[in-house]
Every structure is written in structure tokens, then in C-alpha cells.
Motif scaffolding. Structure first.
Motif, PDB file in Angstrom:
ATOM      1  N   ARG A 150       4.886  -5.229  18.402  1.00  0.00           N
ATOM      2  CA  ARG A 150       5.388  -6.299  19.269  1.00  0.00           C
ATOM      3  C   ARG A 150       6.558  -6.987  18.570  1.00  0.00           C
ATOM      4  O   ARG A 150       6.422  -7.457  17.442  1.00  0.00           O
ATOM      5  CB  ARG A 150       4.283  -7.300  19.586  1.00  0.00           C
ATOM      6  CG  ARG A 150       3.015  -6.658  20.113  1.00  0.00           C
ATOM      7  CD  ARG A 150       2.003  -7.679  20.598  1.00  0.00           C
ATOM      8  NE  ARG A 150       2.388  -8.258  21.875  1.00  0.00           N
ATOM      9  CZ  ARG A 150       2.144  -7.699  23.060  1.00  0.00           C
ATOM     10  NH1 ARG A 150       1.518  -6.521  23.123  1.00  0.00           N
ATOM     11  NH2 ARG A 150       2.533  -8.280  24.166  1.00  0.00           N
ATOM     12  N   PRO A 152      10.303  -9.514  19.254  1.00  0.00           N
ATOM     13  CA  PRO A 152      11.203 -10.225  20.154  1.00  0.00           C
ATOM     14  C   PRO A 152      12.547  -9.504  20.235  1.00  0.00           C
ATOM     15  O   PRO A 152      12.843  -8.612  19.430  1.00  0.00           O
ATOM     16  CB  PRO A 152      11.358 -11.597  19.477  1.00  0.00           C
ATOM     17  CG  PRO A 152      11.197 -11.293  18.019  1.00  0.00           C
ATOM     18  CD  PRO A 152      10.181 -10.176  17.947  1.00  0.00           C
ATOM     19  N   ALA A 153      13.373  -9.904  21.168  1.00  0.00           N
ATOM     20  CA  ALA A 153      14.706  -9.315  21.321  1.00  0.00           C
ATOM     21  C   ALA A 153      15.755 -10.104  20.545  1.00  0.00           C
ATOM     22  O   ALA A 153      16.940 -10.079  20.892  1.00  0.00           O
ATOM     23  CB  ALA A 153      15.074  -9.241  22.791  1.00  0.00           C
ATOM     24  N   PRO A 190      19.373  -5.968  19.253  1.00  0.00           N
ATOM     25  CA  PRO A 190      18.151  -6.734  19.527  1.00  0.00           C
ATOM     26  C   PRO A 190      17.043  -6.186  18.613  1.00  0.00           C
ATOM     27  O   PRO A 190      16.958  -4.965  18.412  1.00  0.00           O
ATOM     28  CB  PRO A 190      17.861  -6.440  20.994  1.00  0.00           C
ATOM     29  CG  PRO A 190      19.150  -5.907  21.556  1.00  0.00           C
ATOM     30  CD  PRO A 190      19.832  -5.202  20.425  1.00  0.00           C
ATOM     31  N   ASP A 192      13.904  -5.777  18.984  1.00  0.00           N
ATOM     32  CA  ASP A 192      13.000  -4.791  19.603  1.00  0.00           C
ATOM     33  C   ASP A 192      13.660  -3.414  19.675  1.00  0.00           C
ATOM     34  O   ASP A 192      13.017  -2.389  19.434  1.00  0.00           O
ATOM     35  CB  ASP A 192      12.514  -5.261  20.975  1.00  0.00           C
ATOM     36  CG  ASP A 192      13.645  -5.600  21.940  1.00  0.00           C
ATOM     37  OD1 ASP A 192      14.806  -5.713  21.505  1.00  0.00           O
ATOM     38  OD2 ASP A 192      13.347  -5.775  23.147  1.00  0.00           O
ATOM     39  N   GLU A 193      14.962  -3.366  19.972  1.00  0.00           N
ATOM     40  CA  GLU A 193      15.660  -2.080  20.012  1.00  0.00           C
ATOM     41  C   GLU A 193      15.773  -1.472  18.619  1.00  0.00           C
ATOM     42  O   GLU A 193      15.645  -0.261  18.442  1.00  0.00           O
ATOM     43  CB  GLU A 193      17.043  -2.254  20.630  1.00  0.00           C
ATOM     44  CG  GLU A 193      17.842  -0.967  20.747  1.00  0.00           C
ATOM     45  CD  GLU A 193      17.162   0.091  21.608  1.00  0.00           C
ATOM     46  OE1 GLU A 193      17.450   1.279  21.399  1.00  0.00           O
ATOM     47  OE2 GLU A 193      16.330  -0.257  22.484  1.00  0.00           O
ATOM     48  N   ARG A 196      12.639   0.266  17.937  1.00  0.00           N
ATOM     49  CA  ARG A 196      12.536   1.575  18.615  1.00  0.00           C
ATOM     50  C   ARG A 196      13.332   2.639  17.864  1.00  0.00           C
ATOM     51  O   ARG A 196      12.881   3.774  17.699  1.00  0.00           O
ATOM     52  CB  ARG A 196      13.011   1.449  20.057  1.00  0.00           C
ATOM     53  CG  ARG A 196      12.116   0.563  20.916  1.00  0.00           C
ATOM     54  CD  ARG A 196      12.547   0.523  22.373  1.00  0.00           C
ATOM     55  NE  ARG A 196      11.695  -0.414  23.101  1.00  0.00           N
ATOM     56  CZ  ARG A 196      12.036  -1.656  23.416  1.00  0.00           C
ATOM     57  NH1 ARG A 196      13.247  -2.114  23.076  1.00  0.00           N
ATOM     58  NH2 ARG A 196      11.196  -2.448  24.057  1.00  0.00           N
ATOM     59  N   THR A 210       8.282  -5.604  23.941  1.00  0.00           N
ATOM     60  CA  THR A 210       9.114  -6.802  23.772  1.00  0.00           C
ATOM     61  C   THR A 210       8.271  -8.041  24.020  1.00  0.00           C
ATOM     62  O   THR A 210       7.705  -8.218  25.099  1.00  0.00           O
ATOM     63  CB  THR A 210      10.314  -6.773  24.727  1.00  0.00           C
ATOM     64  OG1 THR A 210      11.064  -5.574  24.505  1.00  0.00           O
ATOM     65  CG2 THR A 210      11.209  -7.978  24.505  1.00  0.00           C
ATOM     66  N   ASP A 211       8.186  -8.883  23.003  1.00  0.00           N
ATOM     67  CA  ASP A 211       7.370 -10.092  23.056  1.00  0.00           C
ATOM     68  C   ASP A 211       8.178 -11.229  22.441  1.00  0.00           C
ATOM     69  O   ASP A 211       8.361 -11.267  21.221  1.00  0.00           O
ATOM     70  CB  ASP A 211       6.067  -9.879  22.290  1.00  0.00           C
ATOM     71  CG  ASP A 211       5.144 -11.091  22.314  1.00  0.00           C
ATOM     72  OD1 ASP A 211       5.593 -12.179  22.707  1.00  0.00           O
ATOM     73  OD2 ASP A 211       3.971 -10.943  21.907  1.00  0.00           O
ATOM     74  N   PRO A 212       8.682 -12.169  23.238  1.00  0.00           N
ATOM     75  CA  PRO A 212       9.562 -13.212  22.714  1.00  0.00           C
ATOM     76  C   PRO A 212       8.936 -14.088  21.629  1.00  0.00           C
ATOM     77  O   PRO A 212       9.666 -14.701  20.840  1.00  0.00           O
ATOM     78  CB  PRO A 212       9.886 -14.059  23.956  1.00  0.00           C
ATOM     79  CG  PRO A 212       9.659 -13.145  25.108  1.00  0.00           C
ATOM     80  CD  PRO A 212       8.524 -12.252  24.696  1.00  0.00           C
TER      81      PRO A 212
END
Length: 245
Positions: A150, A152-153, A190, A192-193, A196, A210-212
Motif C-alpha cells: 500500500r 500513496p501517490a 508518484p 505508488d508508480e 510498481r 494506492t492508499d493516500p
């Protein structure tokens, strides 16, 4: 030029020492293992004796509410030793956007470290760097389980530790800035990216969700951890991953 590198056996410090010595300077690494204790002050007078420059790369052992006390005490001890030795330039490594995230104990602590240096009475330089590529795996581990990570971006501009070390060495070998030099990686992602990309490179089948609010960087608002106007380092994240294997 004689340069005392406190915290000179760590990830950044060891590379700073190597770069400076290769350039013809006398860079000497000091750490708790060599008898230089930044909390008790033991061994600091000997460590900085005869030094033209002190580079402080020590770090708090925790990122929590205990970190401000570490940085306050260590800076007081090192500044006192440097003043007694007549050191003409004091350098620290800090973080891009450090004063923009008061919600995080560690960032408040690093801001205090900067303030102590500015008020310390010695010509100084602060190098603020973006997040290290070498720490991405640790960031992923904070909010991971068997199936998901998990994140955030939050915009991140990762920089290789070797590029950070080069910037610190360049500043240490130059005239005091009496200010801040910002250094950053050449690309913004970001978080989160970035997660990945990292998992895909490792053929890790976990899914990034994605979890802010996830992890430490969930407290960061906007793009304060990036600086596209900084001195941009050459190493791209894909190239760093390829070298790492």
C-alpha cells in the motif's frame, strides 16, 4: 585539505571519503566504531583536530519522537568541538522539503539540525537531497503484506546514493555556501508508480494498492519532496535498477 567525515563509514560517508581522497584531499572517516561518539562527545576533539572542514553525516537511529534529541545533542557536541579546533567549514546532509512536513518527527528533527548549524557560528553548507533510490525497498516494506503493498501517490524524485555522495564531496571541497544546495534525481514518479516499477523489475507478483494514508509518506502534502530546479543528478532509476540486478 583535511576533511573530517563524521559518520564516514556509512552508505554516503564511505563514498564521500573515497571521492575526496581520490581528488587528493585528506578525508578521514570517523564514527562510533572509531571512537567518535556524537552523543557523549567522546573522541570528537581528536576527530576534528587539524581539520579544515567537518562533514557531519551521522543519522538518528530512529525516525520517531526520539530523533530531535539525537540531532540537537549531536550538533551541539560537534559544533563545540569544531569551534575549539578552528574549523572553517561545516557541512551537513539534509532533505529536500524537510521544513515543509512538520507532521513527521524525523523531518522536524532534521529542520532543527539545519537551524542549529545556521546559528552555530561556523561558515557552513547544507546539501538537501531527495529520497535515495537505495531506500525504496525499505519504503515498500513498511506497508506490505504477502499480497499487496500500500503506497500513496506522493511525488518522489529518487536519487542514487553515489550521486548524493558526489554532491556532498563537491560542496565539502569548495567554499562555504552559507546556505543550501538542492540536489535531486532526474525524474519524478508518484510513489505508488515507483513501487510498481520496482516490483516488476524484481518479478515480484505483489500488487501495489494506492492508499493516500499509507506509511510515512502519507503525511506529505503536494510535491514538497521534489525540486525540479535543483542540481539534477545523472542516474535514472531504470539504470540504477539495471545495475543492481
Amino acid at each position: 585539505m583535511k576533511i573530517a567525515v563524521i559518520g564516514g563509514t556509512g552508505l554516503i560517508g564511505s563514498q564521500v571519503v573515497e571521492i575526496l581522497n581520490s581528488a587528493g584531499h585528506e578525508a578521514v572517516p570517523h564514527s562510533q566504531s572509531t571512537g567518535a561518539d556524537v552523543i557523549s562527545g567522546a573522541g570528537l576533539d581528536a576527530a576534528v583536530a587539524g581539520a579544515d572542514v567537518v562533514v557531519n553525516l551521522t543519522n538518528s537511529p530512529t525516525f520517531d519522537a526520539a530523533s530531535p534529541a539525537f540531532f540537537r545533542t549531536s550538533m551541539e557536541q560537534l559544533l563545540e568541538a569544531a569551534r575549539k579546533a578552528g574549523v572553517g567549514h561545516f557541512v551537513i546532509l539534509s532533505i529536500v522539503g524537510v521544513d515543509q512536513v512538520p507532521e513527521l518527527d524525523y523531518y522536524r528533527a532534521k529542520t532543527l539540525q539545519e537551524e542549529d548549524l545556521e546559528a552555530g557560528g561556523i561558515p557552513y553548507s547544507i546539501v538537501r537531497a531527495t529520497q535515495f533510490m537505495e531506500f525504496v525497498d525499505a519504503v515498500l516494506s513498511w506497508t506490505a503484506d504477502d499480497d499487496t503493498v500500500r503506497l500513496p501517490a506522493t511525488p518522489i524524485q529518487p536519487i542514487a546514493a553515489g550521486d548524493v555522495a558526489q554532491s556532498v564531496a563537491d560542496v565539502a571541497a569548495g567554499a562555504p555556501l552559507n546556505g543550501v544546495r538542492h540536489v535531486a534525481g532526474p525524474e519524478v514518479f508518484p510513489l505508488d508508480e515507483l513501487g510498481r516499477i520496482t516490483l516488476a523489475h524484481a518479478s515480484d507478483g505483489r500488487t501495489v494498492v494506492t492508499d493516500p494514508a499509507a506509511g510515512m509518506f502519507g503525511a506529505v502534502q503536494g510535491d514538497v519532496l521534489t525540486n525540479t530546479n535543483a542540481q539534477l543528478a545523472p542516474t535514472r532509476y531504470s539504470d540504477w535498477l539495471a545495475r543492481r540486478g
